[in-house]
Design a protein around this motif. Structure first.
Motif, PDB file in Angstrom:
ATOM      1  N   CYS A  42       0.854  -1.188   0.000  1.00 32.95           N
ATOM      2  CA  CYS A  42       0.000   0.000   0.000  1.00 32.95           C
ATOM      3  C   CYS A  42       0.891   1.240   0.000  1.00 32.95           C
ATOM      4  CB  CYS A  42      -0.918   0.010   1.220  1.00 32.95           C
ATOM      5  SG  CYS A  42      -0.108  -0.383   2.788  1.00 32.95           S
ATOM      6  N   LEU A  43       0.307   2.363  -0.360  1.00 33.15           N
ATOM      7  CA  LEU A  43       1.026   3.638  -0.351  1.00 33.15           C
ATOM      8  C   LEU A  43       0.250   4.653   0.476  1.00 33.15           C
ATOM      9  CD1 LEU A  43       3.235   5.638  -1.518  1.00 33.15           C
ATOM     10  CD2 LEU A  43       1.535   6.224  -3.244  1.00 33.15           C
ATOM     11  N   CYS A  44       0.951   5.326   1.375  1.00 33.72           N
ATOM     12  CA  CYS A  44       0.388   6.492   2.055  1.00 33.72           C
ATOM     13  C   CYS A  44       1.174   7.704   1.596  1.00 33.72           C
ATOM     14  CB  CYS A  44       0.525   6.370   3.573  1.00 33.72           C
ATOM     15  SG  CYS A  44      -0.603   5.204   4.325  1.00 33.72           S
ATOM     16  N   ALA A  45       0.484   8.672   1.011  1.00 32.89           N
ATOM     17  CA  ALA A  45       1.141   9.900   0.579  1.00 32.89           C
ATOM     18  C   ALA A  45       0.531  11.064   1.354  1.00 32.89           C
ATOM     19  CB  ALA A  45       0.956  10.108  -0.920  1.00 32.89           C
ATOM     20  N   PHE A  46       1.400  12.000   1.720  1.00 28.33           N
ATOM     21  CA  PHE A  46       0.969  13.089   2.597  1.00 28.33           C
ATOM     22  C   PHE A  46       1.309  14.447   2.009  1.00 28.33           C
ATOM     23  CE2 PHE A  46       1.946   9.408   5.169  1.00 28.33           C
ATOM     24  CZ  PHE A  46       0.831   9.317   5.984  1.00 28.33           C
ATOM     25  N   ASP A  47       0.382  15.374   2.222  1.00 27.01           N
ATOM     26  CA  ASP A  47       0.691  16.779   2.063  1.00 27.01           C
ATOM     27  C   ASP A  47       1.634  17.157   3.219  1.00 27.01           C
ATOM     28  OD1 ASP A  47       0.343  19.662   1.600  1.00 27.01           O
ATOM     29  OD2 ASP A  47      -0.904  19.561   3.408  1.00 27.01           O
ATOM     30  N   VAL A  48       2.312  18.283   3.099  1.00 22.94           N
ATOM     31  CA  VAL A  48       3.214  18.713   4.177  1.00 22.94           C
ATOM     32  C   VAL A  48       2.556  19.768   5.074  1.00 22.94           C
ATOM     33  CG1 VAL A  48       5.385  19.915   4.713  1.00 22.94           C
ATOM     34  CG2 VAL A  48       5.340  18.112   2.979  1.00 22.94           C
ATOM     35  N   ASP A  49       2.335  20.988   4.518  1.00 21.01           N
ATOM     36  CA  ASP A  49       1.917  22.115   5.355  1.00 21.01           C
ATOM     37  C   ASP A  49       0.527  21.908   5.938  1.00 21.01           C
ATOM     38  OD1 ASP A  49       4.317  23.397   4.706  1.00 21.01           O
ATOM     39  OD2 ASP A  49       3.448  24.164   2.850  1.00 21.01           O
ATOM     40  N   ARG A  50       0.448  21.920   7.261  1.00 21.20           N
ATOM     41  CA  ARG A  50      -0.793  21.761   8.034  1.00 21.20           C
ATOM     42  C   ARG A  50      -1.356  20.338   7.944  1.00 21.20           C
ATOM     43  NH1 ARG A  50      -2.586  27.206   8.912  1.00 21.20           N
ATOM     44  NH2 ARG A  50      -0.673  28.442   8.868  1.00 21.20           N
ATOM     45  N   THR A  51      -0.545  19.411   7.466  1.00 17.23           N
ATOM     46  CA  THR A  51      -0.904  17.988   7.507  1.00 17.23           C
ATOM     47  C   THR A  51       0.157  17.288   8.355  1.00 17.23           C
ATOM     48  OG1 THR A  51      -2.070  18.018   5.394  1.00 17.23           O
ATOM     49  CG2 THR A  51      -1.213  15.896   6.118  1.00 17.23           C
ATOM     50  N   LEU A  52       1.380  17.236   7.844  1.00 19.94           N
ATOM     51  CA  LEU A  52       2.490  16.725   8.662  1.00 19.94           C
ATOM     52  C   LEU A  52       2.996  17.810   9.612  1.00 19.94           C
ATOM     53  CD1 LEU A  52       4.571  14.644   6.077  1.00 19.94           C
ATOM     54  CD2 LEU A  52       2.967  13.815   7.808  1.00 19.94           C
ATOM     55  N   THR A  53       2.690  19.061   9.261  1.00 18.66           N
ATOM     56  CA  THR A  53       3.089  20.166  10.140  1.00 18.66           C
ATOM     57  C   THR A  53       1.840  20.884  10.640  1.00 18.66           C
ATOM     58  OG1 THR A  53       3.139  21.970   8.520  1.00 18.66           O
ATOM     59  CG2 THR A  53       5.061  20.535   8.598  1.00 18.66           C
ATOM     60  N   GLY A  54       2.016  21.692  11.676  1.00 18.68           N
ATOM     61  CA  GLY A  54       0.953  22.579  12.137  1.00 18.68           C
ATOM     62  C   GLY A  54       1.409  24.017  11.966  1.00 18.68           C
ATOM     63  N   TYR A  55       0.521  24.947  12.307  1.00 17.12           N
ATOM     64  CA  TYR A  55       0.889  26.367  12.287  1.00 17.12           C
ATOM     65  C   TYR A  55       2.158  26.511  13.137  1.00 17.12           C
ATOM     66  CZ  TYR A  55       0.028  31.400  12.117  1.00 17.12           C
ATOM     67  OH  TYR A  55       0.120  32.755  11.865  1.00 17.12           O
TER      68      TYR A  55
END
Ligand SMILES: *[C@@H]1O[C@H](CO)[C@@H](O)[C@H](O)[C@H]1NC(C)=O
Ligand SMILES: *[C@@H]1O[C@H](CO)[C@@H](O)[C@H](O)[C@H]1NC(C)=O
Ligand SMILES: *[C@@H]1O[C@H](CO)[C@@H](O)[C@H](O)[C@H]1NC(C)=O
Ligand SMILES: *[C@@H]1O[C@H](CO)[C@@H](O)[C@H](O)[C@H]1NC(C)=O
Ligand SMILES: *[C@@H]1O[C@H](CO)[C@@H](O)[C@H](O)[C@H]1NC(C)=O
Length: 278
Positions: A42-55
């Motif tokens: 399986c593949l999990c792909a992530f956005d970065v800003d405000r997904t893996l990071t917060g404000y």
């Protein structure tokens, strides 16, 4: 088992019969299948800003986020006097290893540039640390001066400058990369994408990939505020958006929109009738 039960509660859906690695979930009015069979890649792909990071550095509102002092993150702060804040990892980034994604190949599809080398390096090490060793070794290693050709620029599986609304295409590139560079075949239905913005999730409707909006509880306009939560990262088939602070299946949201507009038409018709009677 407890993990699945928790995830389902978070989605406000009920569980049906579990059979052969597939759990049937009632997504309001639709049966959807959760693939719990992790024997297929399986593949999990992530956005970065405000997904893996917060404000950046906003621990007052996001007390469980983690600030990486000294690592500049420019996302959405270009126009402020300082121009940046320090990289702040979301609960999702810190707890990625507690989600089903620890058994999946990983990737990133960011509309922004994911900062400078130091931010990219931290994010890549977050991904490396989250997954089982065989999956981690499939990810590129960070190299700098010794081998600049290895540096992350905009290549799969760590794609940056991937335009808003076009992330499904970048996710395709990641899938192709795992096939051509790692000889790993990932079926479309085993691909999961996570992003805080609705505009990036909706285009997945036309694909066989799964896409879930995250940071539903903490919003900052059209963006997430604190970033993703581990509880929002579940292997749900289909497209899931945020509504009223929770993840809701797309169909249920659109259905209620239809209901609302119907109600609106009825109200207008009633007003028109009243005017005619006058
Ligand atoms: C569920 O589906 C049934 C049959 O299609 C329909 O009559 C009903 O209005 C739907 N309910 C909701 C909440 O979508
Ligand atoms: C995930 O990683 C963190 C930090 O490396 C560690 O403290 C935690 O025990 C890990 N959790 C799981 C479920 O492996
Ligand atoms: C990255 O480094 C680790 C440990 O040095 C190694 O096992 C792995 O094969 C490397 N991965 C790649 C893609 O070069
Ligand atoms: C690719 O994977 C397939 C199936 O896992 C295997 O049969 C084949 O030998 C692999 N090819 C290469 C070049 O490693
Ligand atoms: C986004 O969050 C920041 C920090 O809390 C706040 O200053 C700003 O007003 C918020 N903007 C919106 C649109 O919510």
């Amino acid at each position: 088992m407890a993990f699945w039960a928790l995830s389902l509660v978070a989605l406000r859906v009920g569980v049906g019969e579990a059979a052969d690695g597939v759990t049937t979930v009632q997504c309001q009015n639709r049966s959807i299948q959760i693939n719990t069979d992790i024997s297929r890649p399986c593949l999990c792909a992530f956005d970065v800003d405000r997904t893996l990071t917060g404000y950046q550095e906003l621990l007052s509102e996001c007390p469980r986020n983690e600030v990486k002092d000294g690592v500049k993150d420019f996302a959405y702060l270009y126009a402020t006097p300082r121009g940046f804040g320090f990289l702040t990892l979301s609960e999702l980034a810190q707890g990625l290893n507690s989600t089903f994604c620890r058994r999946c190949y990983l990737g990133v599809a960011s509309a922004g540039g994911a900062g400078l080398d130091d931010e990219k390096q931290v994010l890549l090490s977050v991904l490396h640390a989250a997954v089982d060793p065989s999956l981690s070794s499939a990810l590129p290693n960070w190299t700098t001066e010794e081998d600049p050709s290895q540096q992350i620029e905009s290549e799969a599986p760590f794609v940056v400058w991937c335009g808003e609304g076009g992330k499904h295409r970048c996710v395709s590139k990641i899938v192709e990369w795992y096939s051509s560079e790692r000889n790993v075949t990932i079926l479309d239905e085993d691909v999961y994408f996570f992003d805080d913005k609705e505009d990036n999730i909706r285009p997945f409707v036309g694909t066989d990939y799964n896409a879930l909006q995250v940071s539903c509880e903490s919003r900052n306009g059209s963006r997430g505020l604190c970033g993703g939560l581990p509880s929002e990262v579940t292997p749900v088939r289909g497209v899931v958006l945020c509504a009223d602070g929770a993840q809701v299946c797309l169909e249920d949201i659109d259905h209620s929109l239809v209901e609302t507009s119907k109600a609106g038409h009825i109200a207008l018709a009633a007003v028109a009738l009243l005017l005619m009677l006058h």
